[in-house]
Design an enzyme around this catalytic site. Sequence first.
Site, short mmCIF file in Angstrom:
data_model
loop_
_atom_site.label_atom_id
_atom_site.label_comp_id
_atom_site.label_asym_id
_atom_site.label_seq_id
_atom_site.Cartn_x
_atom_site.Cartn_y
_atom_site.Cartn_z
N ASP A 110 -16.25 -1.54 4.55
CA ASP A 110 -15.18 -0.63 4.14
C ASP A 110 -15.00 -0.60 2.63
OD1 ASP A 110 -14.04 -3.15 3.88
OD2 ASP A 110 -12.04 -2.45 4.43
N ARG B 281 0.84 -1.20 0.00
CA ARG B 281 0.00 0.00 0.00
C ARG B 281 0.88 1.24 0.00
NH1 ARG B 281 -4.77 -1.88 4.27
NH2 ARG B 281 -5.16 -3.84 3.19
N ASP C 135 -14.15 -6.00 3.19
CA ASP C 135 -13.81 -7.09 4.11
C ASP C 135 -14.03 -6.70 5.58
OD1 ASP C 135 -11.64 -5.40 4.19
OD2 ASP C 135 -10.13 -6.94 3.77
N ARG C 136 -14.19 -5.41 5.86
CA ARG C 136 -14.44 -4.99 7.24
C ARG C 136 -15.93 -4.71 7.44
NH1 ARG C 136 -9.65 -1.24 9.54
NH2 ARG C 136 -7.94 -2.50 8.75
N SER D 262 -9.86 -5.24 14.47
CA SER D 262 -9.82 -4.22 13.42
C SER D 262 -11.02 -4.34 12.48
CB SER D 262 -8.52 -4.33 12.64
OG SER D 262 -8.36 -5.65 12.15
N LYS E 279 -11.51 -12.04 5.45
CA LYS E 279 -12.59 -11.59 6.31
C LYS E 279 -13.70 -11.02 5.41
CE LYS E 279 -10.30 -7.22 7.55
NZ LYS E 279 -8.95 -7.25 6.99
N ASP F 40 -13.09 -2.04 0.41
CA ASP F 40 -13.02 -3.29 -0.36
C ASP F 40 -13.95 -4.38 0.19
OD1 ASP F 40 -11.41 -3.63 1.94
OD2 ASP F 40 -10.26 -5.21 0.97
N THR G 119 -1.72 -10.27 14.09
CA THR G 119 -2.63 -9.46 13.28
C THR G 119 -2.40 -9.75 11.80
OG1 THR G 119 -2.70 -7.71 14.92
CG2 THR G 119 -3.14 -7.06 12.66
N SER H 23 -7.85 -1.20 0.79
CA SER H 23 -8.84 -1.49 1.81
C SER H 23 -9.60 -0.27 2.32
CB SER H 23 -8.17 -2.25 2.96
OG SER H 23 -9.15 -2.72 3.85
N HIS H 24 -9.39 0.05 3.59
CA HIS H 24 -10.14 1.13 4.23
C HIS H 24 -9.43 2.48 4.09
CE1 HIS H 24 -7.09 -0.52 6.77
NE2 HIS H 24 -7.03 0.63 7.41
C1 G16 Z 1 -5.67 -5.65 7.22
C2 G16 Z 1 -5.53 -7.11 7.52
C3 G16 Z 1 -6.13 -7.42 8.85
C4 G16 Z 1 -5.53 -6.52 9.92
C5 G16 Z 1 -5.74 -5.09 9.52
C6 G16 Z 1 -5.12 -4.08 10.47
O1 G16 Z 1 -7.01 -5.33 7.05
O2 G16 Z 1 -6.19 -7.88 6.53
O3 G16 Z 1 -5.91 -8.76 9.12
O4 G16 Z 1 -6.12 -6.76 11.16
O5 G16 Z 1 -5.17 -4.87 8.26
O6 G16 Z 1 -3.78 -4.16 10.39
P1 G16 Z 1 -2.84 -3.07 11.00
O7 G16 Z 1 -3.22 -3.00 12.45
O8 G16 Z 1 -1.49 -3.62 10.76
O9 G16 Z 1 -3.14 -1.77 10.31
P2 G16 Z 1 -7.51 -4.51 5.80
O10 G16 Z 1 -8.99 -4.38 6.00
O11 G16 Z 1 -6.78 -3.20 5.86
O12 G16 Z 1 -7.12 -5.33 4.62
#
Ligand code: G16
Length: 574
Positions: free
Chosen positions: A282, A24, A286-287, A371, A382, A284, A350, A116-117
């Site tokens: 979110d 990212r 998944d949240r 998260s 997720k 994409d 995580t 993602s978010h």
């Molecule tokens: C990603 C991962 C998750 C993780 C989250 C937060 O989510 O897929 O498993 O819990 O990041 O990670 P961090 O605390 O390192 O920011 P997503 O929704 O951003 O793909």
Amino acid sequence: MSGQVKTIPTKPFSGQKPGTSGLRKKVKVFQQEHYTENFVQAIFTAMPGGSQGKTLVLGGDGRYFSPEAAQIILKIGAANGISKFILGQNALLSTPAVSALIRSLKTDGGILLTASHNPGGPDEDFGIKFNISNGGPAPEEVTNGIYKVTETITEYKIAELPDLDLSKTGDFELGPLKITIVDPVSNYLSLLKEIFDFDLISSWLHNTTPKPTVLFDALNGVTGPYGHAIFVETLGLPESSVQQCVPMSDFGGSHPDPNLTYAHALVERVEKENIEFGAASDGDGDRNMIYGKGAFVTPSDSVAIIADWAEKAIPYFKGGIKGLARSMPTSGAIDIVAKAKGLEVFEVPTGWKFFGNLMDAGRLSICGEESFGTGSDHIREKDGVWAIVAWMSILAAANKEQPGAGINDVLLKHWKKYGRSFFSRYDYEGCESEGAEAMMDHLRKVFASSDFAGSTLKATSSDASFKVASADDFAYTDPIDGSVSTKQGLYIKFEDGSRIIFRLSGTGSSGATVRLYVEKYSQNESEYGLDAQVGLKPLIEVALSISKLQEYTKRDKPNVITVSHVAVLKDFVC
Ligand code: G16
């Protein structure tokens, strides 16, 4: 053009190491000449078993730069011997939908275009993630391989092909490539219809008096069409039950992160219109966030409650649950459910990628992360929309037992049965990396002193004190393949079962985000209705004081606080 392959000389870019979930960076970084091409070539070079003859799914959350990145991937894929791509129309596919497609079409994996978010737009974030053939994010062994290639890359291969029209569904040929473009929603929706009892949900929504009101907010992310298909077309709810459901490349200029701060449009409407069931997903998909009138469900409670109700409310689990799991910072609420049900429970670092092996080995059915990630072994990501439909299933089942039951009733009943894990997370976004790293080093030194375990840490504004039981850097040995992941977060466990955890986020695109997690378990019923912020204040004070967070990060307050039963706390100062 026949797809003649050109070899382009290039030089490595530093920092192309995939984080918690893919690479990212700012869009402008990806737009640098050869930057995206280098990373994509590295994926094909490091792909397990090589890229020749492989079939991959390709899609993402539709954020800015996605169409351009998709064309690059098709051309570099063609040059590297990929035989077929299955794309979502307009390169749109939610992350769970990619995982579902990889699994149902038995492809060799997929490439996801998402951050993602994180916000989107020309000055915001973009991301590329590689998923393997089980449908889940590539494990560290593979992402480390990709990173290694990026450090030494000297050339990439690209086929001379015209851009593909991404807007039409159907089967196409592009030079040597076979292409299928699919409707992004239909395969995923069929899967959800196999998992859940939509008649049960529908009966709760339409045959209860007064009728429960519902609001789904896609935050202008990719789940808009999925939400519309479920809430409006399948469950027959009015158009007013969905909002911000047209995917936008900049998410309407806001942060597509379903928490109390960034999903304020949902929170405001739920409170104002007294909406029974509110939910957001979110960028994409998944949240998820579950929020009903006056009731915010922490993700840690959410997964524990889904695990508790699953066999009763969700047909997919009628045959039983194999095991449960959570990420390390997630509260232990799910452990208590596991114990009561006699199930195995796993604590992983995580990152959703750590659940995949356990699911593939048939030892894990339901898992979650603080998260805002919740899911099951129906796919290997997720799944925000799955969690939202799971909660509607729970409310439908709860209403059979207790007519009129809402989110608050389900929460309270759960705490009365199992006790309550108070949980909160503070996010300090946009810190200087140096200061954040120095704070973590300082904590490691504190932990290393021989008298730290057994010492007593005191709150600053009350007499509360906590005796340290243990403190360490979390390390995980995967029970299936024996791989070891170290430095996964610093934790202090206290003798009363409370915990404090510090981690640096692995999903930011620049600088550092410090995450502080605090947890306290209570079986005192008179505390269950309390705002978690009140119950956790002494622990937060201890955490801020022992870490010297303010001194190291120069930040006196977090950007986001995740906590139960309170509204937006952006300006809260402990
Ligand atoms: C990603 C991962 C998750 C993780 C989250 C937060 O989510 O897929 O498993 O819990 O990041 O990670 P961090 O605390 O390192 O920011 P997503 O929704 O951003 O793909």
